[in-house]
Design an enzyme around this catalytic site. Structure first.
Site, PDB file in Angstrom:
ATOM      1  N   ALA A   1       0.816  -1.220   0.000  1.00 59.96           N
ATOM      2  CA  ALA A   1       0.000   0.000   0.000  1.00 59.96           C
ATOM      3  C   ALA A   1       0.847   1.267   0.000  1.00 59.96           C
ATOM      4  O   ALA A   1       0.337   2.363  -0.205  1.00 59.96           O
ATOM      5  CB  ALA A   1      -0.922   0.006   1.217  1.00 59.96           C
TER       6      ALA A   1
ATOM      7  N   ARG B   1      10.131   7.066  -2.992  1.00 61.77           N
ATOM      8  CA  ARG B   1      11.513   7.106  -3.508  1.00 61.77           C
ATOM      9  C   ARG B   1      11.615   6.679  -4.971  1.00 61.77           C
ATOM     10  O   ARG B   1      12.654   6.866  -5.597  1.00 61.77           O
ATOM     11  CB  ARG B   1      12.412   6.234  -2.612  1.00 61.77           C
ATOM     12  CG  ARG B   1      12.652   6.839  -1.243  1.00 61.77           C
ATOM     13  CD  ARG B   1      13.230   5.834  -0.245  1.00 61.77           C
ATOM     14  NE  ARG B   1      12.186   4.983   0.362  1.00 61.77           N
ATOM     15  CZ  ARG B   1      12.413   4.053   1.283  1.00 61.77           C
ATOM     16  NH1 ARG B   1      13.658   3.826   1.689  1.00 61.77           N
ATOM     17  NH2 ARG B   1      11.425   3.340   1.781  1.00 61.77           N
TER      18      ARG B   1
ATOM     19  N   ASP C   1       7.942  -5.392  -1.705  1.00 59.60           N
ATOM     20  CA  ASP C   1       9.017  -4.900  -2.582  1.00 59.60           C
ATOM     21  C   ASP C   1      10.230  -5.827  -2.589  1.00 59.60           C
ATOM     22  O   ASP C   1      11.353  -5.389  -2.764  1.00 59.60           O
ATOM     23  CB  ASP C   1       9.407  -3.466  -2.205  1.00 59.60           C
ATOM     24  CG  ASP C   1       9.850  -3.309  -0.757  1.00 59.60           C
ATOM     25  OD1 ASP C   1       9.827  -4.306  -0.001  1.00 59.60           O
ATOM     26  OD2 ASP C   1      10.215  -2.176  -0.372  1.00 59.60           O
TER      27      ASP C   1
ATOM     28  N   LYS D   1       5.537 -10.119 -41.420  1.00 60.61           N
ATOM     29  CA  LYS D   1       4.428  -9.760 -40.526  1.00 60.61           C
ATOM     30  C   LYS D   1       3.253 -10.652 -40.874  1.00 60.61           C
ATOM     31  O   LYS D   1       2.840 -10.688 -42.027  1.00 60.61           O
ATOM     32  CB  LYS D   1       4.039  -8.296 -40.699  1.00 60.61           C
ATOM     33  CG  LYS D   1       3.076  -7.819 -39.619  1.00 60.61           C
ATOM     34  CD  LYS D   1       1.925  -7.001 -40.128  1.00 60.61           C
ATOM     35  CE  LYS D   1       0.934  -7.786 -40.933  1.00 60.61           C
ATOM     36  NZ  LYS D   1      -0.263  -7.054 -41.321  1.00 60.61           N
TER      37      LYS D   1
ATOM     38  N   ASN E   1       0.617  -4.888 -49.274  1.00 59.36           N
ATOM     39  CA  ASN E   1      -0.540  -5.525 -48.635  1.00 59.36           C
ATOM     40  C   ASN E   1      -1.547  -4.528 -48.102  1.00 59.36           C
ATOM     41  O   ASN E   1      -2.571  -4.913 -47.569  1.00 59.36           O
ATOM     42  CB  ASN E   1      -0.077  -6.446 -47.504  1.00 59.36           C
ATOM     43  CG  ASN E   1       0.729  -5.709 -46.452  1.00 59.36           C
ATOM     44  OD1 ASN E   1       1.445  -4.763 -46.761  1.00 59.36           O
ATOM     45  ND2 ASN E   1       0.609  -6.131 -45.207  1.00 59.36           N
TER      46      ASN E   1
HETATM   47  C1  UD1 Z   1      10.922  -2.254   6.203  1.00 58.34           C
HETATM   48  C2  UD1 Z   1      11.214  -2.700   7.655  1.00 58.34           C
HETATM   49  C3  UD1 Z   1      12.721  -2.867   7.827  1.00 58.34           C
HETATM   50  C4  UD1 Z   1      13.230  -3.889   6.824  1.00 58.34           C
HETATM   51  C5  UD1 Z   1      12.844  -3.495   5.404  1.00 58.34           C
HETATM   52  C6  UD1 Z   1      13.259  -4.622   4.466  1.00 58.34           C
HETATM   53  C7  UD1 Z   1       9.467  -1.699   9.069  1.00 58.34           C
HETATM   54  C8  UD1 Z   1       9.159  -0.645  10.034  1.00 58.34           C
HETATM   55  N1  UD1 Z   1      10.709  -1.699   8.572  1.00 58.34           N
HETATM   56  O1  UD1 Z   1      11.515  -0.992   5.998  1.00 58.34           O
HETATM   57  O2  UD1 Z   1      13.025  -3.312   9.144  1.00 58.34           O
HETATM   58  O3  UD1 Z   1      14.638  -4.005   6.925  1.00 58.34           O
HETATM   59  O4  UD1 Z   1      11.427  -3.249   5.308  1.00 58.34           O
HETATM   60  O5  UD1 Z   1      12.438  -4.912   3.457  1.00 58.34           O
HETATM   61  O6  UD1 Z   1       8.639  -2.526   8.761  1.00 58.34           O
HETATM   62  N2  UD1 Z   1       3.707  -0.471   3.336  1.00 58.34           N
HETATM   63  C9  UD1 Z   1       2.331  -0.426   3.400  1.00 58.34           C
HETATM   64  N3  UD1 Z   1       1.740   0.511   4.186  1.00 58.34           N
HETATM   65  C10 UD1 Z   1       2.460   1.380   4.939  1.00 58.34           C
HETATM   66  C11 UD1 Z   1       3.861   1.327   4.878  1.00 58.34           C
HETATM   67  C12 UD1 Z   1       4.464   0.380   4.052  1.00 58.34           C
HETATM   68  O7  UD1 Z   1       1.639  -1.200   2.745  1.00 58.34           O
HETATM   69  O8  UD1 Z   1       1.831   2.176   5.637  1.00 58.34           O
HETATM   70  C13 UD1 Z   1       4.330  -1.490   2.484  1.00 58.34           C
HETATM   71  C14 UD1 Z   1       5.164  -0.879   1.374  1.00 58.34           C
HETATM   72  O9  UD1 Z   1       4.383  -0.717   0.198  1.00 58.34           O
HETATM   73  C15 UD1 Z   1       6.284  -1.887   1.189  1.00 58.34           C
HETATM   74  C16 UD1 Z   1       6.384  -2.580   2.533  1.00 58.34           C
HETATM   75  O10 UD1 Z   1       5.218  -2.264   3.243  1.00 58.34           O
HETATM   76  O11 UD1 Z   1       5.978  -2.872   0.203  1.00 58.34           O
HETATM   77  C17 UD1 Z   1       7.615  -2.112   3.313  1.00 58.34           C
HETATM   78  O12 UD1 Z   1       7.552  -0.727   3.453  1.00 58.34           O
HETATM   79  P1  UD1 Z   1       8.835   0.180   3.203  1.00 58.34           P
HETATM   80  O13 UD1 Z   1       8.444   1.592   3.356  1.00 58.34           O
HETATM   81  O14 UD1 Z   1       9.511  -0.216   1.957  1.00 58.34           O
HETATM   82  O15 UD1 Z   1       9.694  -0.248   4.485  1.00 58.34           O
HETATM   83  P2  UD1 Z   1      11.252  -0.086   4.683  1.00 58.34           P
HETATM   84  O16 UD1 Z   1      11.540   1.311   5.049  1.00 58.34           O
HETATM   85  O17 UD1 Z   1      11.968  -0.647   3.523  1.00 58.34           O
HETATM   86 CA    CA Z   2      11.372  -1.435   1.475  1.00 56.01          CA
END
Ligand code: UD1
Ligand code: CA
Length: 466
Positions: free
Chosen positions: A11, A16, A107, A356, A391
């Protein structure tokens, strides 16, 4: 994994990425980023996958539904992105009736189903309450750091922004994959606070809460760094994609494919290559391309959605899309197969030949500078250099048929709809507008005339003026 619901968090805003496209829909090796963890969860045998969506929710949902039509997918909404704990809590109803939840950050494209199995073992060994996946990396960057206690057990996760300098230097990091008992997890999530540097509800606080309850926290440490690669920005996206391509190239080499300069080829994981095929640098294969055994795929060839038989020789810089090449075909250099083209067994196309929606029959050849569109060529026909099927009249497309054994002379235009009969000949430089009967010779060229003494007369004229 039948008692386990997978919850994929997707979500987030993906700030970034600096993009109008939701982060989860950016392509990694031919598929949207978020498809990869969902695929891994299904591969591991999770019965249901809940994908928490927010930013670009409709697009993410329709893309996943189209890709996994039979699967039990649910899409809880997280309206405001308040952190990973809050996001997971949005999937509470989706987890109803499941004893365990496998949490996956959306991700992480390189995870494999085998890692989930290993996590499950660590989970069982540690008492069956909670476990997570960690990785030891050279650059811990923005990952959460794993803090272990004197006994070596995981004590807590500290996010980079909340870390002390000593904690910042920890190289064991939180990958973002967890397995939890649902009856413990969801009540705890409801009491996670936002007392941290960014005022978010961190999922990672669960570790401290489990320990406070006297529960064990298991950890599975990944054997290598690639599965921990997360995609927060486009630089990480490029790195993850390169790792995925290299992993697939290694698998192919292990199964008997020669790849020159594996780091230079982009063979998507849904593409297969047969034994003793040789792949030269800069080759790309996408969209489920299948290449048979004993082929050569020359430098810079780009193959998308194509099926290639055995013993096919593709010389450098060919582009093939949604087409078929049967056994022993020869192509290139610089040939172009556009969608719905079929090269039958042992047929050849040479440099600057474009097909084609065209079928080139068994053993037929079009070796130089030719365009065949909406055309059916029989067996053992020879298409001379510079042949063009006309064609398209600007509104409609018309078919051309060239029967078995026909010989089309160089620089011929075939104005469709038109048919050249069996073993018929078309003389060089022809513009064919009517069907050529079987076995006939068609000539349309203007007879050649010679103006005798022309140069001498011209010279005499110039000299008399000057
Ligand atoms: C998070 C972890 C971190 C870990 C890293 C590795 C937390 C607090 N931190 O950090 O410890 O090392 O992932 O992958 O969890 N997302 C939502 N809703 C939100 C926030 C995020 O759905 O409100 C989803 C994002 O879309 C993403 C995933 O959760 O797919 C992780 O969020 P992201 O912001 O990438 O976390 P990191 O800062 O990478
Ligand atoms: Ca991440």
């Amino acid at each position: 994994m039948n008692d386990t619901v997978a919850i994929v968090l997707a979500a987030g805003l993906g700030t970034r990425m600096k993009s109008d496209t939701p982060k989860g829909l950016h392509a990694v090796a031919g598929k949207p980023l978020v498809h990869w963890p969902v695929q891994a969860a299904l591969d591991a045998g999770c019965r249901r996958v809940a994908i928490v969506v927010g930013h670009g929710a409709e697009q993410v949902e329709s893309s996943l539904r189209a890709r996994f039509p039979g699967a039990d997918l649910v899409f809880p909404r997280q309206e405001q992105q308040l952190g990973t704990a809050h996001a997971t809590l949005c999937a509470r109803d989706a987890a109803d009736g499941f004893a365990h939840a496998l949490l996956i950050n959306g991700d992480l494209p390189l995870l494999t189903g085998a890692t989930f199995q290993a996590l499950r073992e660590a989970f069982a060994v540690s008492g069956g309450a909670f476990a997570l996946v960690t990785s030891v990396v050279d650059d811990p960057g923005g990952f959460g750091r794993i803090v272990r206690d004197a006994d070596g057990a995981v004590q807590r996760i500290v996010e980079r922004r909340d870390a002390t300098p000593a904690q910042e230097d920890i190289h064991e990091v939180n990958v973002g994959v967890y397995l939890a008992r649902t009856d413990l997890l969801f009540p705890m999530l409801a009491s996670v606070g936002d007392h941290n540097a960014v005022k978010e509800f961190y999922f990672t606080d669960i570790v401290t809460m489990m320990r406070a309850r006297g529960l064990g926290v298991g950890a599975y440490v990944l054997p290598g760094p690639d599965q921990a690669m997360q995609v927060n920005d486009r630089i990480e996206l490029a790195a993850a994609e390169a790792a995925m391509h290299l992993r697939h190239a290694r698998d192919l080499m292990a199964s008997g494919v020669t790849i020159h300069r594996p780091a230079s080829v982009l063979i998507d994981p849904d593409c297969t290559v047969g034994r003793d095929t040789e792949v030269w640098p800069g080759v790309e294969m996408h969209a489920g391309t299948r290449v048979g055994a004993r082929c050569v795929v020359g430098r810079g060839a780009v193959l998308s959605g194509v099926a290639i038989g055995d013993g096919v020789d593709i010389k450098p810089y060919c582009v093939l899309t949604d087409s078929t090449v049967e056994d022993d075909g020869k192509l290139g250099p610089f040939s172009h197969l556009r969608p719905a083209s079929i090269m039958r067994r042992g047929s050849h196309v040479g440099n600057f030949v474009e097909l084609k929606k065209t079928e080139l029959g068994e053993g037929s050849k079009a070796n130089h500078l030719t365009y065949l569109g909406d055309c059916t060529v029989g067996r053992k026909a020879n298409i001379g250099a510079g042949t063009i099927t006309c064609n398209y009249d600007g509104v409609n497309k018309f078919p051309t048929v060239i029967e078995d054994g026909a010989f089309i002379g160089s620089d011929t235009q075939l104005v469709a709809p038109v048919r050249v009969g069996k073993e018929a000949y078309v003389g060089a430089g022809a513009t064919i507008t009517r069907d050529v009967p079987d076995g006939a010779l068609a000539i349309t060229r203007v007879p050649q005339v010679h103006v005798e003494g022309y140069v001498q007369r011209k010279r005499a004229q110039r000299e008399s003026k000057g």
